[in-house]
Design an enzyme around this catalytic site. Structure first.
Site, PDB file in Angstrom:
ATOM      1  CD  GLN A 129     -55.376  26.638 -11.891  1.00 40.77           C
ATOM      2  OE1 GLN A 129     -56.567  26.385 -11.725  1.00 40.77           O
ATOM      3  NE2 GLN A 129     -54.424  25.806 -11.517  1.00 40.77           N
TER       4      GLN A 129
ATOM      5  CE  LYS B 117     -53.435  22.624 -13.686  1.00 44.51           C
ATOM      6  NZ  LYS B 117     -53.042  22.174 -12.361  1.00 44.51           N
TER       7      LYS B 117
ATOM      8  CB  CYS C 115     -45.834  25.551  -8.945  1.00 45.51           C
ATOM      9  SG  CYS C 115     -45.896  23.810  -8.609  1.00 45.51           S
TER      10      CYS C 115
ATOM     11  CG  ASP D  63     -50.355  29.281 -17.542  1.00 45.18           C
ATOM     12  OD1 ASP D  63     -51.247  28.449 -17.770  1.00 45.18           O
ATOM     13  OD2 ASP D  63     -49.538  29.179 -16.604  1.00 45.18           O
TER      14      ASP D  63
END
Ligand SMILES: Cc1ncc(COP(=O)(O)O)c(C=O)c1O
Length: 412
Positions: free
Chosen positions: A204, A227, A365, A201
């Protein structure tokens, strides 16, 4: 060194009357967009409005070609072997769901193991709960250290205990709460030794650090355009071609099939097209292309260095304050997660807002992680390349002066 003034001038949100003088520390939720991205989206609607891969006229050819150029650019950005390894989705969540459904639900079976961590964002754990429910595969968690940080030794122990029962290792490259960088290259090397695929993932990490998929050797990488300076409604699933090839699409429909007949036979196109049924967010992908160019012009090494520098400064200043608890003193990217002692996180966030500082409060989250770090809610300040040390100084002054009385005053 970055030309900060020039960068700030590129962002209409920073120049806008409403935002002027305010401090935006919520880029981990979504970033501001530079003018080139906004202009491209507007250009699509004013001069290029046509669908892709569907029209037999010049405008459609032109937009289709621009759209595919962004795919190539994205492959270059990630150092993927081919643009056919880049699937456009609607965001990181949709990319992660696509892997869980198309790979996990298809290939996992009872007693297989999905290995993850307690630090995951909902979008990278709930889809695997579903895989577990449907296939009978089990989810196991790599123990984190007491600060919630990925622990390589603990991971090695789990690998040696569970071995080749592990079929998928799925985890965030950078935690959206703690900002620590997981050593994903080593994680992947070790996962491959037991025959597991790695789902990374990158929501970020890709916006902030250089990510080279061939070097990391991850099997899947998922992230969002919004993002990383691009429009919302666009995400990327990078996957090794041979894995994408055997995976099932999440959706079926126009654009993803080569043929179908009345008996229900469907011949899907090759990846990436078999995963892109329906009209995509064309303007978003074109805008995303501008965001990629913008970041590539600056150089991801410079984006990363600037992020580290700004973050180090912010963290050092925060650690000097005696009214705050910082939960991620070892973080390496632009996230500082904290609480003001004895004051509810959301009350502090509301007070900061009243002082012109935008942050996020809550569980971000990642609801399981907060049990690990021992705080049910935290405040997250997340910075990006357009933030400055002056903004950090101003924020520190405000945070230093937070009191319960001021917070109560702000929330009335
Ligand atoms: C680590 C992580 N994964 C996944 C997501 C989901 O991204 P999106 O909401 O863009 O789909 C986020 C969003 O905050 C995130 O921080």
């Amino acid at each position: 060194m970055m030309n900060k003034e020039k960068i700030r001038a590129d962002f209409p949100m920073i120049q806008s009357e409403f935002e002027k003088g305010r401090i935006y520390f919520d880029s981990a939720a979504t970033s501001f967009k530079p003018k080139c991205v906004i202009d491209k989206v507007v250009e699509y609607y004013t001069k290029e409005s046509a669908n892709i891969h569907r029209g037999d006229y010049d405008l459609s050819y032109q937009v289709s070609s621009e759209y595919e150029t962004v795919r190539k650019l994205c492959a270059k950005f990630l150092n993927a072997k081919s643009e056919n390894e880049i699937v456009f989705t609607s965001g990181a969540s949709s990319s992660l769901n696509l892997v869980a459904y198309g790979y996990g639900q298809k290939f996992l079976k009872a007693d297989d193991i999905i290995l993850s961590t307690e630090a995951e964002h909902a979008s990278n754990i709930l889809p695997w709960f579903k895989v577990s429910e449907v296939t009978g595969a089990r989810i196991e968690y790599i123990p984190l250290d007491k600060e919630g940080i990925f622990d390589l030794e603990a991971y090695k122990k789990v690998l040696s205990d569970l071995g080749n029962k592990i079929k998928v290792v799925t985890l965030a490259h950078v935690s959206n709460v703690l900002g620590n960088i997981v050593p994903i290259k080593e994680v992947t090397r070790l996962a491959h030794e037991v025959g597991a695929v790695v789902v990374c993932d990158g929501a970020q990490s890709v916006p902030h650090i250089k990510v080279d998929v061939q070097d990391l050797d991850v099997d899947f990488l998922c992230f969002s355009s919004h993002k990383m300076l691009g429009p919302s409604g666009v995400g990327v699933l990078y996957g090794k071609y041979e894995l994408l090839d055997v995976m099932d699409p999440f959706m079926l429909g126009g654009g993803s099939n080569a043929r179908f007949d009345i008996c229900g036979n469907i011949l899907l196109k090759n990846p990436p097209f078999k995963f892109e049924a329906g009209t995509p967010c064309v303007e978003g992908v074109l805008g995303f292309g501008e965001a990629l160019k913008y970041l590539m012009d600056i150089g991801m090494e410079n984006v990363e260095e600037e992020g580290r520098e700004l973050h180090k400064y912010f963290l050092e200043e925060m650690l000097k304050l005696d009214n705050v608890i910082v939960y991620n003193p070892k973080s390496e990217t632009s996230i500082v997660t904290f609480n003001v002692k004895d004051i509810f996180a959301q009350d502090v966030a509301c007070y900061l807002n009243s002082q012109g500082i935008a942050v996020r409060s809550g569980n971000h989250c990642a609801k399981i992680l907060l049990n690990v770090i021992g705080a049910s809610e935290t405040i997250r300040a997340s910075l990006y390349l357009y933030n400055t040390k002056e903004e950090v100084d101003r924020a520190i002054e405000v945070i230093k002066g937070v009191t319960l009385e001021k917070c109560i005053g702000a929330s009335i």
